[in-house]
Design an enzyme around this catalytic site. Sequence first.
Site, short mmCIF file in Angstrom:
data_model
loop_
_atom_site.label_atom_id
_atom_site.label_comp_id
_atom_site.label_asym_id
_atom_site.label_seq_id
_atom_site.Cartn_x
_atom_site.Cartn_y
_atom_site.Cartn_z
N HIS A 1 0.84 -1.20 0.00
CA HIS A 1 0.00 0.00 0.00
C HIS A 1 0.88 1.25 0.00
CE1 HIS A 1 -2.54 -3.16 1.91
NE2 HIS A 1 -3.52 -2.58 1.22
N HIS A 2 0.41 2.29 -0.65
CA HIS A 2 1.16 3.55 -0.69
C HIS A 2 1.43 4.08 0.72
CE1 HIS A 2 1.04 8.14 -1.45
NE2 HIS A 2 2.27 7.71 -1.61
N GLY A 3 2.64 4.55 0.96
CA GLY A 3 2.98 5.11 2.27
C GLY A 3 2.46 6.53 2.41
N ASP A 4 1.16 6.69 2.31
CA ASP A 4 0.55 8.02 2.21
C ASP A 4 0.73 8.87 3.46
OD1 ASP A 4 -1.17 6.29 3.57
OD2 ASP A 4 -2.99 7.32 2.91
#
Lengths: 385, 210
Positions: free
Chosen positions: A173-176
């Site tokens: 998952h994107h490290g948002d």
Amino acid sequence: MKNQVAFVYSQSFLRYKFGEDHPFNPKRLQITWDLMQKLGLLDASYLVEPRPASLDELLRVHHPDFVHAVQKASQLPPDTDPPVIGFGLGTEDTPIFPNMHEASSLIVGGTILAAELVMSGQVEHALNLAGGLHHARHKEASGFCVYNDIGAAIAYIRERYNARVLYLDTDAHHGDGVQWLFYDDPDVLTISFHETGKYLYPGTGDVEERGDGRGYGYSLNIPLEPFTEDDSWIAALESVLPHVFHKFKPDVVISQNGCDAHQYDPLTHLSATTRLYREIPKMVHQLAHEVCEGRWIAVGGGGYDIWRVVPRAWTMLWAELSGQPLPDELPQSWLDRWQPEAPVALPTTFVDPPDLFPPIPRRAEIEEKNRITVRRALLGTPFLL
Amino acid sequence: MLVEQAMTRDVICVSPDTSIEEALAITTANRIRHLPVVCNEQLVGIISDRDLRNAMPSCLVQEQTAALKDTPVSSIMKSDVITAHPLDFVEDAANFLYQKRIGCLPVVSCGKLVGIITERDILHTLVEMMGVSSPTSRVEVQVPDRPGMLAEIADLLRARKINVASVMVFPGPTEGQKTIVFRLKTMDPRRFVYDVQNAGYQVVQPPVIG
Ligand SMILES: [Zn+2]
Ligand SMILES: [Zn+2]
């Protein structure tokens, strides 16, 4: 004293738990811990007890209203239907649970402690597997993450040591959360490799998210195609990391080691095997010594196949970080201990056999698309030119 | 959503006697493509960067450039301007831009220029409306094109206590089908996907295997 490494751990980490049916199951830490024990990788001299993060340490990255809301939710009696608290709390993803503030603060404290040990020179590398809660935002719990331990550790390093930080996120998952916290800071380079947000939470992490203001160019995103396999993953890492490390010259690297890009992972659509999770720490380790005088802080992250993927991936991470050799095979005693409880057949080797999964039908197209993505990401990053 | 919620309020304008050269410098410096022409707060015309560049002499003919300093924009501006009202719907403004093949609409209220809405503003509004800017999982469901389908799927979401950031309904890939795209505030849409499939509807998955 150099060459020393630290493993930050406490049984109390297991209290960060949203309930029996929730995919984020702290049991994965327990199973992993047991695998390392049975392999004799956890000599007492490595072990360090975490301390909870102080309120000030949380407030470096979180809004006071949010922290107060978590504290309040912590005190609600179990099984009360939570009123609408807001801040992403009491939702399907981050349900409230008793003492969630305390449990979350301990994880944050653990990652700050890992940073402290590395930055002060007491150890070269440190690992907090309970950490890696990269989705938590300034004022919102998100994606199973309450407080952002990585953000708090980076803020600590910035304030205490004024050091330049490279944050590398290889979770599927994107490290948002971490990206947004330091989006305008040119001294914190965030790099996230993840499955494209087309089908996957949180939907962000496009190549064109490059940072803002003075921080423009200091957020790097490599969104990979669904069904990306090891070779394409590794090629992407190899085209980006050495170049970026040598140009940015960070004082310290923090790596997030989510292992949910594995084909077995139920939440994502990437098709890696555990070979990837042997290669990533190897690459980071080498670059940390080449560029950062060895300063390397590692945390855990996602990983929802808690039986077949997480224990092997994170044991390989710790073996690399602590420079201890690993056998090819998992110890029989560990298989005997956990197989009766596991709903799936446990693998017997650390590295998955190359023919474990049938080849992905559109492999060539996926590899090509990923190469184009890498090129686009690098070309648009001013400090690399 | 109304135009006044999506429009840019600080409009960079020129007056009719601004020179072409100056107008061109303004568009370049501010990286904008349209300049409303205003006289006593009244909108009297509009000029695009393209109009300005068309008015430029060939770069091969040096001596004509002096004329640009003396020629006012009023000589080349369009005075028959299509405008929007602050209380128009954004989708109507978008439709206007598309139908008339234009890039922006000055927003006029009580005879005064109060804003401007461009393709870019509309795109930004759309991006917000689609829920792309908050952390979400995207789930696409195919349903028959008949009443009550949205409510039926929404019931499944309610049962799982999953919050929706946005919903879009499109015509489906085949006749008699609709596609509903949900942006869900959850990292784990598996149980919802399972519920939808159990109820007999199709969920669109990443299109790679096969
Ligand atoms: Zn080392
Ligand atoms: Zn993840």
